[in-house]
Design a protein around this motif. Structure first.
Motif, PDB file in Angstrom:
ATOM      1  N   UNK A 293     105.241 -45.569 -23.945  1.00 46.23           N
ATOM      2  CA  UNK A 293     104.123 -44.623 -24.053  1.00 46.23           C
ATOM      3  C   UNK A 293     104.507 -43.337 -23.316  1.00 46.23           C
ATOM      4  N   UNK A 294     104.365 -42.182 -23.999  1.00 45.63           N
ATOM      5  CA  UNK A 294     104.718 -40.914 -23.332  1.00 45.63           C
ATOM      6  C   UNK A 294     103.830 -40.655 -22.112  1.00 45.63           C
ATOM      7  N   UNK A 295     104.444 -40.178 -21.046  1.00 46.51           N
ATOM      8  CA  UNK A 295     103.715 -39.845 -19.820  1.00 46.51           C
ATOM      9  C   UNK A 295     102.959 -38.541 -20.020  1.00 46.51           C
ATOM     10  N   UNK A 296     101.637 -38.574 -19.784  1.00 50.86           N
ATOM     11  CA  UNK A 296     100.841 -37.356 -19.916  1.00 50.86           C
ATOM     12  C   UNK A 296     100.166 -36.950 -18.612  1.00 50.86           C
ATOM     13  N   UNK A 297     100.410 -37.708 -17.575  1.00 45.68           N
ATOM     14  CA  UNK A 297      99.796 -37.403 -16.282  1.00 45.68           C
ATOM     15  C   UNK A 297      99.995 -38.582 -15.362  1.00 45.68           C
ATOM     16  N   UNK A 298      99.485 -38.470 -14.130  1.00 43.41           N
ATOM     17  CA  UNK A 298      99.656 -39.587 -13.205  1.00 43.41           C
ATOM     18  C   UNK A 298      98.853 -40.802 -13.658  1.00 43.41           C
TER      19      UNK A 298
END
Lengths: 257, 256
Positions: free
Chosen positions: A68-73
């Protein structure tokens, strides 16, 4: 577990002061793997960690965690910083409980889990102390407990022992390995100490600076659980340290200081 | 040991105040001004302590205290909320910043005639003036303090799964507390000054009104009594403020 794909990061302080901190970094980390990122200061190793944490956005490329792409913490990735970043207005216990309470965990449960973690980092006698009343090593143990509280699958450690004296540092390295051996979380560990990287890691990623990129990756084939006293006498350990140290010196000399 | 040092520090702090009173006494006795116009501090303080037993005087003091405190508290809530919101949202900062830049330097006392016309001569106009004057230092201190908070504190909260808005109020605001309280202290002093000024300009009660009434009637002793009273109120509020401050800043590094 973690896939860093072609990540670059450019800082634009002004039109004539652009700085390419990371250039096309690709790295994948398997589940349960302990990977150290080693490099001279200014090579972007901390920036890379912050990008994986979702605190900083890459200029190009992307990071996938469990595809899953990282979009934030997120609580699947727990950071531990060199500066500890404890909340000064909260007690030791308050710091560890914070994330749990904000996450809606019932107070009794949060309290029990926090006390359990404080016992693990040998600080149960200090639960009512404020961070300013603790030594550096104790502060970092609180910070580690605070991060472990919300059960991240991945630990992102940014030179966590960099601000500590040599003795405290080796003590905490042992503590960390001991804790890690229990459930083998995936760890990304930024450091500029070759010995620390070799002692802790399955793989050591050497970066070079200006622009920051991966120079070489070393597989550290040493048995676990590791004991510092034994490893220091181990020829293979010494060879790894010497080999990487040599490469590190070459890299550092090329850097514009 | 510590107690001894604390007391000696307090004694040293009393010296300049005693010096000021001595200067006042010296000028009053020198004959530069006739005693009828400039009474000695002894006479004024005697009158002040006498007035402390007068219900009418205490009523006036209570009215002033109420306006001061209400205005200050609203200013704190508004200043902190606006300051924090401006740090949390760029869009909000873009709206608030120009407004603050335009309004902050305006002498708010100049708005007072308009305030009395719209809000009346009672408490509301004075409270509004206190808010208008006390809010800006609190807002600016909150904004500056919250902007300067170490980002890794907020990151630590965000990584634990805490939302950006909750992080703002549970981490950024407490971390900015030393700065917020410095702004609030300035706001408190401004509140003391402004409430008194407003009452001097137009009022039918309060300490400022007492001063003007005494001045118009050439009651010079009574003219100085409200000044002593507002100074004492300020001292009391400051002590209360320090109590709150010590509690809120427990855990932060000492300033000295």
């Amino acid at each position: 577990m973690i896939a860093i794909e072609g990540v670059s990061k450019r800082f634009d302080a002004a039109r004539d002061r652009r700085h390419l901190a990371l250039n096309d970094v690709t790295l994948s980390v398997a589940e349960g793997e302990f990977v150290s990122i080693l490099g001279p200061s200014g090579c972007g190793k901390s920036t890379l960690l912050y990008i994986v944490g979702g605190f900083v956005e890459p200029t190009a490329g992307r990071v996938l965690v469990k595809d899953v792409p990282v979009r934030g913490p997120g609580p699947d990735r727990g950071p531990v910083f060199q500066e500890f970043a404890l909340f000064p207005w909260k007690t030791v216990l308050g710091n560890v409980m914070y994330g749990l309470q904000q996450g809606g965990v019932p107070r009794a449960e949060a309290l029990a889990r926090s006390r359990e973690l404080l016992t693990m980092v040998r600080l149960s006698a200090y639960e009512n102390f404020y961070p300013k009343e603790l030594s550096g090593g104790m502060k970092q143990r609180v910070a580690i407990a605070r991060t472990l509280a919300y059960r991240p699958n991945i630990l992102l450690m940014d030179e966590p022992f960099g601000a500590l004296d040599a003795h405290t540092r080796t003590g905490l390295q042992n503590d960390l390995l001991h804790i890690w051996d229990k459930d083998r979380k995936t760890v990304l560990f930024v450091t500029h100490s070759v010995e620390e990287a070799v002692f802790l890691s399955d793989r050591v990623v050497m970066m070079s600076s200006a622009p920051g990129r991966i120079k070489q990756i070393f597989d550290i084939d040493l048995p676990r659980p590791r004991s510092r006293a034994e490893l220091l006498l181990d020829r293979r350990f010494q060879d790894y340290v010497v080999e990487i140290e040599k490469m590190f010196d070459d890299t550092a000399q090329q850097a514009p200081a | 040991m510590n107690a001894v040092r604390q007391w000696s520090e307090r004694l040293i702090g009393a010296v300049p105040i005693i010096g000021l009173l001595a200067l006042w006494q010296a000028i009053a006795m020198s004959g530069l001004a006739p005693p009828a116009l400039l009474p000695t501090p002894g006479v004024v303080f005697a009158r002040f302590f006498q007035q402390l037993g007068s219900p009418a005087f205490l009523d006036h003091a209570a009215v002033t205290l109420y306006r001061l405190f209400a205005g200050f508290m609203i200013a704190v809530v508004m200043g902190v909320t606006l300051g924090i919101a401006a740090v949390g949202s760029r869009a909000f900062a873009a709206i608030v910043t120009p407004v603050v830049r335009v309004l902050a330097p305006v002498p708010k006392i100049a708005l007072y005639p308009a305030l009395t016309l719209t809000l009346g001569y009672d408490d509301a106009s004075k409270i509004a003036l206190v808010i208008a004057d006390a809010m800006f230092p609190i807002l600016l201190a909150t904004y500056q303090g919250a902007s300067a908070v170490e980002p890794k504190l907020a990151w630590s909260a965000r990584a634990a799964g805490v939302s950006p808005v909750r992080t703002l109020f549970t981490v950024v605001l407490p971390a900015a507390m030393p700065s917020v309280l410095t702004g609030a202290r300035i706001g408190l002093i401004i509140s003391c000054i402004v409430v008194f000024l407003a009452e001097m300009i137009t009022s039918t009660d309060g300490l400022g009104h007492l001063l003007m009434r005494a001045a118009r009637n050439f009651q010079t002793v009574d003219m100085f009594v409200p000044l002593i009273a507002i100074s004492m109120l300020g001292l009391m509020l400051n002590a209360l403020f320090n109590l709150v401050r010590r509690r809120l800043l427990r855990g932060f590094p000492e300033e000295k």
